[in-house]
Write a protein that holds these residues in place. Structure first.
Motif: not given
Length: 318
Positions: A301-310
């Motif tokens: 739907d165009g929403t952003i997934q949580k950023i996974v900091q690596t």
């Protein structure tokens, strides 16, 4: 025979490109990343932290440029602009963004204004211009584009910082900026004049560092937010660059060892990337920050997934 195969295997492993590692720049402290794709190269415009380990405030003398074609190896062009480039400016080199427009590169910067006939001081936004993405850059107009006296909705003097510039499909240019309130204004086609009144919006939990872009038919306003203190990254979406903006939530939690974080979002060679800074380098911290990059992923739907900091960073691309 086994030894021959082992040597060949080791040689192949040595040939394979190594993955990137966060932070991506390790020899100096960098902050406030602003990526730009031009032709086949990703250019990264960055602030430069030089405060000592014991200092408790920012010391940012200049802006730097880096580039990559594989997201792993970064070419360092060094210092390419500073507040001293602007005769009207004084103080530190706060967040900035460079955009390409009709054959020229416009670097929108935030710094501070000298007390003179144009302003009594405080944060201000300037514009530098160049024919090339790496400069040399010069002051495009010989004066600030925005001074503190032009925005009165907040009482503090450092509210006109962190410009982001977006060119819509119809070629109308918009600039967004601000600390504790988000301002936006249309720019004229020459990129150096305001084309209308300054407007103020109040996204939920907004602090500073806006980044605006369009994906498909949706406009995104991503920003450093109050979060739980220190800053997080939250965002809104809208059907147009002027709103109405719908709050969508937190996409990046607190970063290691830094009170601030700062978004920079770009698509490059088929992938979406999220640039930010943290304080993870040895002797790093809130005033000695380092730029990182991780993947940005969207839901259907165009929403952003949580950023996974690596710590591994992103994989190399061709």
């Amino acid at each position: 025979m086994k030894k021959t195969w082992l040597v060949a295997l080791l040689g192949l492993v040595a040939y394979l490109p190594a993955p990137a590692q966060n932070p991506i720049i390790k020899d100096v402290f960098t902050a406030d990343p602003a990526p730009l794709v031009y032709r086949d190269t990703l250019f990264l415009y960055a602030g430069h932290d030089t405060a000592s380990v014991s200092e408790t405030n920012y010391k940012m003398p200049d802006w730097r440029i880096y580039s990559t074609t594989d997201m792993v190896h970064w070419k360092d062009y060094g210092k390419r602009l500073s507040p001293r480039t602007f005769a009207w400016a004084t103080g530190d080199a706060y967040a900035a963004q460079c955009v390409y427009r009709k054959g020229k590169f416009y670097w929108f910067v935030s710094t501070f204004h000298k007390k003179d006939d144009h302003s009594q001081g405080g944060a201000a936004i300037g514009v530098a211009v160049s024919d090339r993405p790496t400069g040399p850059f010069k002051d495009a107009i010989g004066k600030a584009l925005v001074v503190n006296e032009m925005t009165t909705d907040k009482p503090h003097a450092w509210d006109d910082i962190d410009p982001t510039v977006f060119v819509d499909d119809d070629q109308q240019v918009y600039m967004y900026w601000g600390n504790l309130s988000c301002r936006w204004v249309k720019l004229k086609d020459n990129m150096t004049e305001l084309a209308g009144p300054i407007q103020v919006i109040t996204p939920k939990n907004y602090i500073e560092g806006p980044w605006v872009y369009k994906r498909k038919k949706l406009y995104y306003l991503v920003y450093a937010s109050a979060g739980t203190k220190p800053e997080m990254i939250e965002y809104c979406t809208a059907p147009s660059p002027t709103g109405p903006w719908t709050y969508r939530g937190i996409i990046q939690e607190n970063v290691p060892n830094s009170f601030t974080t700062h978004p920079g979002i770009i698509d490059y060679k088929g992938k979406s990337y999220f640039f930010y800074h943290n304080g993870a380098l040895p002797t790093g911290g809130s005033y000695r920050r380092s730029i990182c990059v991780d993947y940005l992923r969207y839901n259907p739907d165009g929403t952003i997934q949580k950023i996974v900091q690596t710590t591994e960073g992103v994989a190399p691309v061709k």
